[in-house]
Design a protein around this motif. Structure first.
Motif: not given
Length: 267
Positions: A62-63, A235-236, A241-242, A248-249
């Motif tokens: 949920d960016l 995650s890949d 991933n979280e 990033f956020i």
């Protein structure tokens, strides 16, 4: 024996033909679209509004909500509106801006909401599919010019570092072959350095089109300087991933907030 040779040759020719058509289609350019009228929103409220359009990096978390929370914690009231096109290339994300609102992946409602800024997250799929550096840059320029036409300041996220080489392991023989040919046409070979090449080409085109001072260009090295030493954030090979999203956020939000403060001082 002759029949066997004939069939082998036939299959080979068909493979080449299908491969050539596939490469041609994926490297094709979007038709430049006509701008549509948008209601004047000059008397808008004081709440900052930020749009987000892009690929699955937008939609896998949920960016919009998480960025809104970060802004709130920094004392800035802001509303976010987002549209994610999983698997979308820069070409497709440009085309999404002109789709009718009942069409899949239409981001027209983001434009019509007249945000102050719009974050553009695209390029991972261009690199992963080896669409071409210039093709990617030209479609990002089209996205930027569309936003500027509607008086929305673009925030362009550079192609982030990800596992270009590792992604190939999940592809079939046809995809690996066509990707290698596509990259050779583009003057390179399939490796993690493809990301840097795409970034450099975008920067060159931004300079040529006199756009660098009209946008915010987010340095994606603030997420990770390379993929191989930062797999803990993924995650890949393609997706954060979280933990990666937290990095990033924070980095993206801080850059935007700094820019907003700078603009407020100038005004």
């Amino acid at each position: 024996m002759k029949k066997k040779i004939y069939y082998i040759l036939l299959v080979f020719v068909l493979f080449l033909g299908v491969g050539a058509l596939y490469i041609y289609k994926k490297k094709s350019y979007a038709e430049r679209r006509e701008y549509y009228p948008v209601q004047d929103n000059s008397k808008k409220d004081s709440v900052l509004k930020i749009g987000i359009i892009g690929d699955s990096w937008v939609g896998r978390t949920d960016l919009d909500k998480k960025m809104e929370k970060f802004f709130s914690e920094k004392g800035i009231e802001a509303g976010f509106i987002a549209l994610s096109h999983p698997g979308g290339t820069s070409k497709e994300i440009y085309e999404d801006m002109f789709k009718e609102k009942n069409e899949e992946f239409s981001s027209k409602f983001v434009i019509e909401s007249k945000p102050d800024y719009c974050i553009v997250i695209a390029g991972v799929n261009d690199v992963a599919r080896h669409i071409g550096k210039k093709n990617y840059a030209d479609h990002i320029i089209l996205i930027i010019n569309t936003l500027l036409h509607y008086k929305i300041k673009p925030i362009v996220v550079e192609v982030p570092n990800f596992g270009v080489e590792d992604v190939q392991k999940y592809k079939n023989v046809f995809s690996r072959c066509t990707n290698a040919v596509s990259e050779a046409i583009d003057g390179g070979e399939v490796n993690d350095n493809n990301v840097s090449a795409y970034r450099e080409t975008l920067n060159e085109e931004l300079k040529k089109n006199d756009l660098l001072d009209k946008i915010i260009l987010f340095d994606s090295d603030k997420i990770n300087k390379d993929y191989k030493n930062n797999k803990i954030l993924f995650s890949d090979p393609l997706h954060l991933n979280e933990r990666g999203y937290e990095v990033f956020i924070k980095a993206l939000s801080e850059d935007i907030i700094e820019e907003i403060k700078r603009e407020n001082k100038q005004n």
